[in-house]
Scaffold this motif. Structure first.
Motif, PDB file in Angstrom:
ATOM      1  N   ASN A 194      62.114  53.131  -9.647  1.00 47.83           N
ATOM      2  CA  ASN A 194      62.364  54.478 -10.175  1.00 47.83           C
ATOM      3  C   ASN A 194      61.128  55.035 -10.875  1.00 47.83           C
ATOM      4  O   ASN A 194      60.847  56.235 -10.784  1.00 47.83           O
ATOM      5  N   ALA A 195      60.394  54.190 -11.585  1.00 45.95           N
ATOM      6  CA  ALA A 195      59.179  54.652 -12.266  1.00 45.95           C
ATOM      7  C   ALA A 195      58.121  55.096 -11.240  1.00 45.95           C
ATOM      8  O   ALA A 195      57.449  56.120 -11.449  1.00 45.95           O
ATOM      9  N   PHE A 196      57.974  54.347 -10.161  1.00 43.47           N
ATOM     10  CA  PHE A 196      57.002  54.735  -9.120  1.00 43.47           C
ATOM     11  C   PHE A 196      57.410  56.010  -8.415  1.00 43.47           C
ATOM     12  O   PHE A 196      56.570  56.800  -8.021  1.00 43.47           O
ATOM     13  N   GLU A 197      58.715  56.204  -8.279  1.00 45.34           N
ATOM     14  CA  GLU A 197      59.225  57.412  -7.599  1.00 45.34           C
ATOM     15  C   GLU A 197      59.227  58.613  -8.557  1.00 45.34           C
ATOM     16  O   GLU A 197      59.476  59.723  -8.129  1.00 45.34           O
ATOM     17  N   GLY A 198      59.034  58.365  -9.855  1.00 48.56           N
ATOM     18  CA  GLY A 198      59.043  59.446 -10.829  1.00 48.56           C
ATOM     19  C   GLY A 198      60.445  59.838 -11.273  1.00 48.56           C
ATOM     20  O   GLY A 198      60.659  60.925 -11.780  1.00 48.56           O
ATOM     21  N   LYS A 199      61.423  58.941 -11.078  1.00 51.98           N
ATOM     22  CA  LYS A 199      62.814  59.251 -11.414  1.00 51.98           C
ATOM     23  C   LYS A 199      63.157  58.825 -12.843  1.00 51.98           C
ATOM     24  O   LYS A 199      64.205  59.153 -13.358  1.00 51.98           O
ATOM     25  N   THR A 255      57.263  52.489 -21.512  1.00 52.95           N
ATOM     26  CA  THR A 255      58.474  53.287 -21.273  1.00 52.95           C
ATOM     27  C   THR A 255      59.371  52.641 -20.221  1.00 52.95           C
ATOM     28  O   THR A 255      60.598  52.682 -20.338  1.00 52.95           O
ATOM     29  N   GLU A 312      54.451  49.606 -17.855  1.00 47.45           N
ATOM     30  CA  GLU A 312      54.213  50.494 -18.987  1.00 47.45           C
ATOM     31  C   GLU A 312      55.351  50.361 -19.996  1.00 47.45           C
ATOM     32  O   GLU A 312      56.486  50.043 -19.623  1.00 47.45           O
TER      33      GLU A 312
END
Length: 168
Positions: free
Chosen positions: A162-167, A23, A21
């Motif tokens: 980090n993106a998958f973990e929502g961090k 971002t 994505e």
């Protein structure tokens, strides 16, 4: 120069970057610039041993983030010196690769008495001796390239995680 097409691992990272994505890509590019810019600039500055090298090769030195990122040097278009005629973006080769000092230029000029005469000058007498492998930028890139590729790959993996973990 490192070509992504020669390494399957790098092709996988480039493909992963295409699928992320915007971002996440933005954070990867920012982390790449923040981490690699100081190292690249310092390596070019250290390898530029003379003042002439420093003025032509160091301005405009940066990491252009992207997919894949690029190491850029001597990209400034602002003139240097008293006359501002030398521009790093177009005249970098003088400092990086040198030139033959026996190259001459012949032209006609007017004399003080009103006549004309031919003048022959050695136009590259002040340039350093020629060297094919470069003086500053090429050796600096040879030194940073393996580290930069490894670091960029790690940044892509970390930021994706980090993106998958929502961090992020």
């Amino acid at each position: 120069m490192i070509d992504v097409r020669d390494h399957k691992e790098l092709q996988a990272v480039v493909l992963a970057m295409k699928r992320l994505e915007p971002t996440v890509k933005k954070s990867i590019n920012a982390a790449t610039r923040d981490t690699l810019n100081p190292v690249w600039k310092s390596l070019v500055a250290v390898n530029a041993t003379s003042e002439f090298d420093s003025k032509l090769l160091v301005p405009g030195t940066r990491i252009a983030a992207g997919n894949p990122p690029r190491a850029v040097a001597a990209s400034s278009v602002r003139g240097i010196g008293e006359s501002k005629r030398l521009k790093p973006a177009t005249d970098f080769w003088m400092a990086e690769f040198g030139g033959r000092s026996n190259k001459t230029s012949t032209y006609t000029r007017k004399s003080k008495n009103g006549g004309t005469h031919k003048v022959t000058r050695r136009t590259r007498a002040g340039l350093p001796q020629p060297i094919r492998k470069g003086r500053a930028v090429y050796p600096a890139f040879a030194e940073i390239a393996p580290r930069a590729v490894s670091l960029w790959t790690q940044i892509v993996i970390l930021e994706t995680h980090n993106a998958f973990e929502g961090k992020g």
